[in-house]
Design an enzyme around this catalytic site. Sequence first.
Site, PDB file in Angstrom:
ATOM      1  N   HIS A  49     -58.123 -12.609 -33.150  1.00 14.64           N
ATOM      2  CA  HIS A  49     -56.928 -13.256 -32.606  1.00 14.64           C
ATOM      3  C   HIS A  49     -57.298 -13.955 -31.297  1.00 14.64           C
ATOM      4  O   HIS A  49     -57.576 -13.308 -30.288  1.00 14.64           O
ATOM      5  CB  HIS A  49     -55.855 -12.179 -32.359  1.00 14.64           C
ATOM      6  CG  HIS A  49     -54.514 -12.728 -31.996  1.00 14.64           C
ATOM      7  ND1 HIS A  49     -53.410 -11.928 -31.860  1.00 14.64           N
ATOM      8  CD2 HIS A  49     -54.083 -13.997 -31.737  1.00 14.64           C
ATOM      9  CE1 HIS A  49     -52.361 -12.663 -31.522  1.00 14.64           C
ATOM     10  NE2 HIS A  49     -52.764 -13.919 -31.434  1.00 14.64           N
ATOM     11  N   ASP A  57     -57.375  -7.341 -33.672  1.00 20.19           N
ATOM     12  CA  ASP A  57     -56.235  -6.496 -34.017  1.00 20.19           C
ATOM     13  C   ASP A  57     -56.623  -5.580 -35.183  1.00 20.19           C
ATOM     14  O   ASP A  57     -56.838  -6.047 -36.314  1.00 20.19           O
ATOM     15  CB  ASP A  57     -55.029  -7.366 -34.387  1.00 20.19           C
ATOM     16  CG  ASP A  57     -54.496  -8.151 -33.194  1.00 20.19           C
ATOM     17  OD1 ASP A  57     -54.399  -7.571 -32.095  1.00 20.19           O
ATOM     18  OD2 ASP A  57     -54.189  -9.352 -33.354  1.00 20.19           O
ATOM     19  N   LYS A 232     -59.269 -47.224 -46.011  1.00 20.92           N
ATOM     20  CA  LYS A 232     -58.262 -47.958 -45.247  1.00 20.92           C
ATOM     21  C   LYS A 232     -56.958 -47.842 -46.021  1.00 20.92           C
ATOM     22  O   LYS A 232     -56.819 -48.375 -47.104  1.00 20.92           O
ATOM     23  CB  LYS A 232     -58.638 -49.424 -45.065  1.00 20.92           C
ATOM     24  CG  LYS A 232     -57.683 -50.157 -44.130  1.00 20.92           C
ATOM     25  CD  LYS A 232     -58.063 -51.607 -43.955  1.00 20.92           C
ATOM     26  CE  LYS A 232     -57.217 -52.226 -42.853  1.00 20.92           C
ATOM     27  NZ  LYS A 232     -55.764 -52.056 -43.058  1.00 20.92           N
ATOM     28  N   ASP A 234     -53.079 -48.195 -47.122  1.00 19.17           N
ATOM     29  CA  ASP A 234     -52.084 -49.263 -47.186  1.00 19.17           C
ATOM     30  C   ASP A 234     -50.732 -48.664 -46.814  1.00 19.17           C
ATOM     31  O   ASP A 234     -49.902 -48.366 -47.660  1.00 19.17           O
ATOM     32  CB  ASP A 234     -52.051 -49.842 -48.603  1.00 19.17           C
ATOM     33  CG  ASP A 234     -51.319 -51.181 -48.646  1.00 19.17           C
ATOM     34  OD1 ASP A 234     -50.876 -51.646 -47.581  1.00 19.17           O
ATOM     35  OD2 ASP A 234     -51.190 -51.745 -49.743  1.00 19.17           O
ATOM     36  N   ASP A 691     -57.804 -42.508   4.274  1.00 17.57           N
ATOM     37  CA  ASP A 691     -59.171 -42.041   4.057  1.00 17.57           C
ATOM     38  C   ASP A 691     -59.255 -40.552   4.403  1.00 17.57           C
ATOM     39  O   ASP A 691     -59.203 -40.185   5.577  1.00 17.57           O
ATOM     40  CB  ASP A 691     -60.126 -42.853   4.930  1.00 17.57           C
ATOM     41  CG  ASP A 691     -61.577 -42.630   4.558  1.00 17.57           C
ATOM     42  OD1 ASP A 691     -61.841 -41.843   3.640  1.00 17.57           O
ATOM     43  OD2 ASP A 691     -62.446 -43.234   5.211  1.00 17.57           O
ATOM     44  N   GLY A 728     -59.345 -42.072  -1.652  1.00 21.96           N
ATOM     45  CA  GLY A 728     -58.198 -42.453  -0.849  1.00 21.96           C
ATOM     46  C   GLY A 728     -57.118 -43.193  -1.608  1.00 21.96           C
ATOM     47  O   GLY A 728     -57.169 -43.359  -2.826  1.00 21.96           O
ATOM     48  N   ARG A 796     -65.379 -49.054  -8.833  1.00 22.05           N
ATOM     49  CA  ARG A 796     -65.993 -48.587  -7.597  1.00 22.05           C
ATOM     50  C   ARG A 796     -67.402 -48.112  -7.872  1.00 22.05           C
ATOM     51  O   ARG A 796     -67.686 -47.437  -8.872  1.00 22.05           O
ATOM     52  CB  ARG A 796     -65.169 -47.456  -6.975  1.00 22.05           C
ATOM     53  CG  ARG A 796     -63.721 -47.823  -6.663  1.00 22.05           C
ATOM     54  CD  ARG A 796     -63.580 -49.098  -5.825  1.00 22.05           C
ATOM     55  NE  ARG A 796     -64.267 -49.095  -4.568  1.00 22.05           N
ATOM     56  CZ  ARG A 796     -63.753 -48.652  -3.412  1.00 22.05           C
ATOM     57  NH1 ARG A 796     -62.509 -48.158  -3.391  1.00 22.05           N
ATOM     58  NH2 ARG A 796     -64.449 -48.709  -2.304  1.00 22.05           N
ATOM     59  N   ARG A 798     -69.463 -45.756  -7.310  1.00 15.09           N
ATOM     60  CA  ARG A 798     -69.638 -44.357  -6.956  1.00 15.09           C
ATOM     61  C   ARG A 798     -69.620 -43.531  -8.236  1.00 15.09           C
ATOM     62  O   ARG A 798     -69.135 -44.001  -9.267  1.00 15.09           O
ATOM     63  CB  ARG A 798     -68.555 -43.902  -5.979  1.00 15.09           C
ATOM     64  CG  ARG A 798     -67.137 -44.131  -6.446  1.00 15.09           C
ATOM     65  CD  ARG A 798     -66.149 -43.834  -5.324  1.00 15.09           C
ATOM     66  NE  ARG A 798     -66.243 -44.809  -4.252  1.00 15.09           N
ATOM     67  CZ  ARG A 798     -65.705 -44.639  -3.049  1.00 15.09           C
ATOM     68  NH1 ARG A 798     -65.065 -43.542  -2.761  1.00 15.09           N
ATOM     69  NH2 ARG A 798     -65.824 -45.573  -2.123  1.00 15.09           N
TER      70      ARG A 798
END
Length: 861
Positions: A49, A57, A232, A234, A691, A728, A796, A798
Site C-alpha cells: 500500500h 497490510d 492518428k 479521427d 535585488d 529579482g 538570462r 545564468r
Amino acid sequence: MATEGALARYRQIRDFALTPEPHGAEKAGNAAKPASGAAEPLAYVLQKHRASHLHYDFRLEWQGTLKSWAVPKGPSLDPLVKRMAVQVEDHPLSYGSFEGTIPAKQYGAGSVVVWDRGSWTPLEDAHRGFIDGKLKFEIHGEKLRGKWTLVRMKGKGEKQPPWLLIKERDGEVRSAAEYDITQALPDSVTGRQIPALPASAVKAKLPAMLEPQLATLAQSVPSSGDWHYELKFDGYRLMTRFDGHGVRCFTRNGHDWTDKMPQLAQALQALGLDASWLDGEIIVPDEDGIPNFQLLQGAFETRGRRAGSATVEASTKNSATASTIVYCVFDMPFYAGHDLRDVPLLQRRALLQGVLEKNTANTVRFSEAFDAPPGDLVASACKLGLEGLIGKRGDSPYRSCRSTDWIKLKCGQRQEFLICGFTDPKGSRGGLGALLLGLHDANGKLQYAGNVGSGFTEKTLADLRAQLDKLTSNLSPFDSPTKVHGKPHWVTPRLLAEISFAEWTSGNRVRHPVFRGLRSDKSPKAITREKSLTASQLKEDKKVLDLPLVKAHPGRVSARHPTSLPASVRVTHGARVLDALSGVTKIELLQFYAAVAPLIAPHLKARPVSLLRAPSGVAGKLFFQKHANKNEMPGVNLLDPALDPDHEALLEIHNADGLLWAVQMNTVEFHTWNAVASQINQPDRMTFDLDPGEKVEWAQMQQAAILVRTMLEELGLKSFLKTSGGKGLHIVVPLKKHNGWDTVKDFSHHIVNHLAITLPQLFVAKSGPKNRVGKIFVDYLRNGFGATTACAWTARARPGMGVSVPLGWNELQSLDSSAQWTVQNICDRLSVGNQPWAAYAKSSNSLTAAMKTLGFKAAPR
C-alpha cells in the site's frame, strides 16, 4: 450480523461513491476451527500500500472478515527481526482481491496491490490467541510460507493496538543481512505494479488549465532518431483533469465538455486518480473498429437532441453511437501531484500504462504504440482507412505548443477550413450547393481556399443550411476580391469544416475536396494552412524551428504554426550546450527567441539595446556589446552617433532577423535603455530592480514588490511588474517625456531612500552585498543615462536560463520564483504574452505631483 458489526468502522471512514474499494456486502464465512483443522481454507493476503508512506497490510480471515494489521516495513524472514504491526479495522473478505488507487482525500489514499496471497492455518486455539494477544499460525502463500507469530504489545489504551509480526524458526528462515524479501520480490502476485514515479517527476500544484502538445505535419518518415508511432485518431482531442473531487473534460481550446459525456466522465472517475492530467482523443469506432469522425459528430448530435427534447426520437444508429464514445489516452503530463512534463515520453507512457492496466471500462483505452518499420505502418494505416500515424521522440518532454518532437504522417491531405459562405443547390439537391472555404494567411488575413461540394448526406446539407442561415452577412469575409462559381451567400466565418483533399493547386486552392464533418473543438482564429516538414528538417540540429504564427496583435502568441528561420540566418554549432544545468543548446535558444520574437518586439522597438554575449556558454566569460560595425549583423541598426557623442553608434533591433542574428552571434540577453532613440534625453520609464541579498526568502520578495507598488500608487504612479528571470523582480513606471535623466534618476533614488528609512527591516539603499544580507536593495541606478535593464522576454545567462516575463499584479502571489519561466518551459506562457501589460501604453505618468507629495526638488543642472 456479527460480520456487519465488525465492518461498521471500515464503512464509516470510507465514501464508497468516491473510493473503488469494496463495500463488503458478502455473507459471513465459516469461522476457523482450532488446531484440528478448518472447514475451509482460511484466506491470507498481504497488500502493498503506497499511501502517504509505503507500508504492507497483513490480513487473516477470521469469523467472516479479514483481521488486519499495517506493517510499516513489511515482513522479514529473519526471526531476530521483529516487525511492528499496528492492528487496524477489520476489512471485508472481498478486500483480499482489491487492487487499485484510492483517491486523494479518502482514507488510505494511494495505490494498493496484492503482494502475496494464499491461506493460513492456526497452530493453536486461534480464538484464544486473538483474545490473549498471541497468535501462532502457518502461512501457505506464494511468497511467505512457514510458521509465524503475532504478539500484542502492552499498549497504553491505543485505539489501534500495536503487535509484533515475528518469523518462527523453520526451513523458510533467511538472514536479514543477506535477504530482504520485500526488495527481492517487490511486485504484485497478480502482475500489477504500483506505478513508480520517474526520478525527474517533481511535486507541483495541479494547473487549472493545460494546453495540449500539438504535432507538426511531416512529409515523410524521419530517417534517424528514437521515434515511436501511434495511430492518428479521427476524433476530438480531449484533456482530462482529476483533482480529487471529480473529473473535468476539456477540448483543446479549453471548453468544458464533461456534461456532454456523462458515461465517459463516470468511467474516468472510476480510475480513482487525483491531481492528474490525461491527454488523449475521443473517437467513435465504426462496425470494423475504425474511428469514424461523422459517427463521433452523430453521437453528440443525438445527445443534444435528447437533452433538448424528451419527445424527439433519434435514429437507432445514432442512439447506439451516443454510448460508444471511446477515450484513447496517450499521455499523462501530471500524475498524483507530480509534474511529469520534463519526464521523457517513454517513461510517462510506461507510467500511464500502469495506471490504466486494471481499468475495466472499454470506453477508456491506452493508445498502444506499434513495433514495426514506420513506412510499413503508414501503408497499413492507409489501407485500413485510418487517418495516419503520430510519431513522437521517445526522449522528448511534454510542451504545451506545436512541436517537431511530435509529427503527423497523414494518409493524404486533410485539415480544417473556415466556412465563409455557400452557393445555391442545383437540380434535386437540397440545402446548399458548395461550401466556400477560407484560411488565415501569415498576416492573419482571411483568404479564399476553394469550395467543397461532395461528402454530404441530405441530412448534413439541411443541418448545415440551418446553421449557416443564422450567420448570413452582406459582406465577403475575404481580404481580397474573390470569384466563385455560382452566386455566393456570405456568412460570418465561425464554423469549421474538416476537409480531405488530394493536393493544393498553384493558386492555393484545394483539389478534389471531400467534406468530413464540422469541428467545434478548435478556434477559428487558429485556422491556417498546414505546412509539412521534410525528414531532413527533423534532424536533431534542425534549422526548422517550432515557431509561432505572428499575429497582427503583438500582445499574444499561439505557438501552434511552424515556419522556418529566415534564409539569411546561417546557424553554426547549433548542438553546443549553453547551460549545463538545463541542457539548453544554441539551437534551442534560437527556437526560444524565434517563438518570442513578436512578444519581445514592442519592448525593443526604437530603443538602444546592449547585447550580453556568451561565446563559451553561460558559465564562461560574458561581455556586453553596445556597438557594432556596419552590416555586422543584418537587422541590427546603427543609431545616429549624435545620440551618444562620446561613443560609437548605439544599436537597435527592429525585426526578427536582427534578433536571431544576434543570437547566432552568441547573444543570450538583451538589455534596453529607458528612453527611445527619437527622444534620447527624456526617459519614458523609470525602473526599480528589486535585488535580494543573501538569506532573503521568496515571500519577502513578494511582500517587497507589493509595498513598492503601494508606495507608488500613493504617489499617483501606475506601475507594471515583470520577473527578472533570475532572483529579482522589476517594477516599471511608464513616464511622460517631460524630465531629463538626472531628474528621473535622482527622484528614483529619493524613493528608494524613503523606502529604506520607512522599512529598514526589509529595504536597504546601499548596493554592496554586505549591506543587504537578509534585505532587498531597490536598484535605482537603472535610471541613469546609458544604463540598461534586462528586456521583457529576454533569456538570462545564468544556470537554468530563466526568462524575464511581464506579469499582472494579481499573479504575484501564485508565483514560485522569478525564474518560474525558462527557455525550456516558455510555451506555457506564450498564449498569455503581453496581455498583463495591455494598459502600459495608456498609463504614462507625470512625475510633477509625485515629486511634490514626496517633498522632492530637482537639483539645478
